[in-house]
Write a protein that holds these residues in place. Structure first.
Motif, PDB file in Angstrom:
ATOM      1  N   ALA A  94      25.325 -23.471 -39.445  1.00 22.84           N
ATOM      2  CA  ALA A  94      24.177 -23.719 -38.555  1.00 22.84           C
ATOM      3  C   ALA A  94      24.289 -22.773 -37.370  1.00 22.84           C
ATOM      4  CB  ALA A  94      24.171 -25.166 -38.065  1.00 22.84           C
ATOM      5  N   VAL A 134      19.866 -23.586 -40.853  1.00 24.77           N
ATOM      6  CA  VAL A 134      21.067 -23.896 -41.651  1.00 24.77           C
ATOM      7  C   VAL A 134      20.999 -23.096 -42.951  1.00 24.77           C
ATOM      8  CG1 VAL A 134      22.357 -25.704 -42.875  1.00 24.77           C
ATOM      9  CG2 VAL A 134      21.289 -26.213 -40.673  1.00 24.77           C
ATOM     10  N   ILE A 193      25.063 -29.412 -37.310  1.00 27.25           N
ATOM     11  CA  ILE A 193      24.519 -28.940 -38.593  1.00 27.25           C
ATOM     12  C   ILE A 193      23.385 -29.866 -39.058  1.00 27.25           C
ATOM     13  CG2 ILE A 193      25.045 -28.633 -41.066  1.00 27.25           C
ATOM     14  CD1 ILE A 193      27.896 -27.780 -40.147  1.00 27.25           C
TER      15      ILE A 193
END
Ligand code: FBP
Length: 277
Positions: free
Chosen positions: A131, A136, A234
């Motif tokens: 990320a 991501v 993330i």
């Protein structure tokens, strides 16, 4: 660029860590700063990563779940590692991971100081989730440590499918038990004993993972700096939410490097349901 170089080093070291597990399944006589018995593999993975990352220009500090203090390395980013997440799965030959946080600031540092976060998943395939820059990306890590992107702009599926809740049912608080009993009727159980393996299920299928506050451990089990913040970043970057159960995990200002925290990550509506209990 240093952020790329840090991520590259973790990716390049992953095949070596994976190959080195088979002969390092034993325990040492040592405990980590969280008072957990260290496996040979924990120590070995930590030494490999510390050696390479502190040698990199642009890395100013290295800290890991396996060592008490911070290794000063000059000027630059602060790097945090859980070198081998879920190491208890080594005995049972189940998935494990490596968790990376890259902070522009002194440790202990909050989620707002992250410039990038990543994890390696040692599953049937070795993959890496990264990320950074508000997106991501999932990579396959080849045997030579090179990365091949397989999913770009990964986002949590809108319709949740799986849940994984840590701790023991008898140790859950009444509040969490009430929430858990609702979720258990709606979603499928996916709990494998390694944070990263379970998180990858949530990112793939949608859902929620929690290692909650417990009656016997009000701060839960997972470490804020090494596990909660990087993985929470993330999941949040993938469109989900990361929470302590009462508020954003990424807004917590850590006071201790190895402090623990309750961790709730996954689809925003599920996390917000927990926060409203
Ligand atoms: P470490 O192995 O890095 O200490 O991680 C802790 C952990 O194994 C997590 O990966 C996992 O989510 C959790 O503990 C499992 O805890 P339990 O064995 O209580 O289910």
């Amino acid at each position: 660029m240093t952020v790329d170089a840090i991520i590259e080093i973790v990716a390049e070291t992953a095949p070596e860590i994976r190959d080195g597990l088979v002969n390092r399944r034993g325990t040492t006589d040592e405990q980590n700063p969280s008072d957990e018995i260290q496996l040979e593999a924990d120590v070995w993975a930590d030494e490999r990563l510390e050696d390479r990352l502190t040698a990199l220009d642009g890395v100013g500090a290295y800290a890991s779940e396996e060592r008490k203090g911070i290794v000063e390395a000059g000027d630059g980013y602060s790097v945090t590692l859980d070198p081998l997440d879920g190491s208890s799965n080594l005995k049972s030959n189940n998935s494990m991971g490596t968790i990376l946080g890259i902070y522009d600031g002194q440790l202990p540092a909050a989620g707002r100081d992250l410039v990038a976060s990543a994890y390696v998943l040692y599953g049937p395939i070795t993959t890496m989730m990264v990320a950074r820059d508000d997106t991501v990306t999932e990579y396959v890590i080849e045997d030579d440590g090179s990365r091949r992107p397989v999913t770009t702009d990964l986002t949590l599926p809108a319709d949740p499918v799986v849940y994984g809740f840590g701790g023991g049912v008898t140790d859950w608080t009444d509040e969490f038990s009430t929430f858990a009993s609702e979720i258990q009727r709606e979603l499928k159980l996916r709990y494998g004993g390694a944070f990263i393996g379970d998180i990858n299920q949530v990112l793939t299928y949608g859902g929620i993972f929690a290692y909650p506050e417990l009656e016997t451990a009000p701060e839960g089990k997972l470490r804020l700096q090494f596990e909660g913040i990087p993985v929470g970043h993330i999941v949040a970057t993938a469109g989900g939410r990361a929470s302590t159960g009462t508020g954003s995990l990424l807004e917590v200002d850590p006071t201790e490097l190895h402090q623990r925290t309750p961790v709730y990550v996954g689809n925003t509506d599920l996390i917000e349901r927990r926060e409203r209990v």
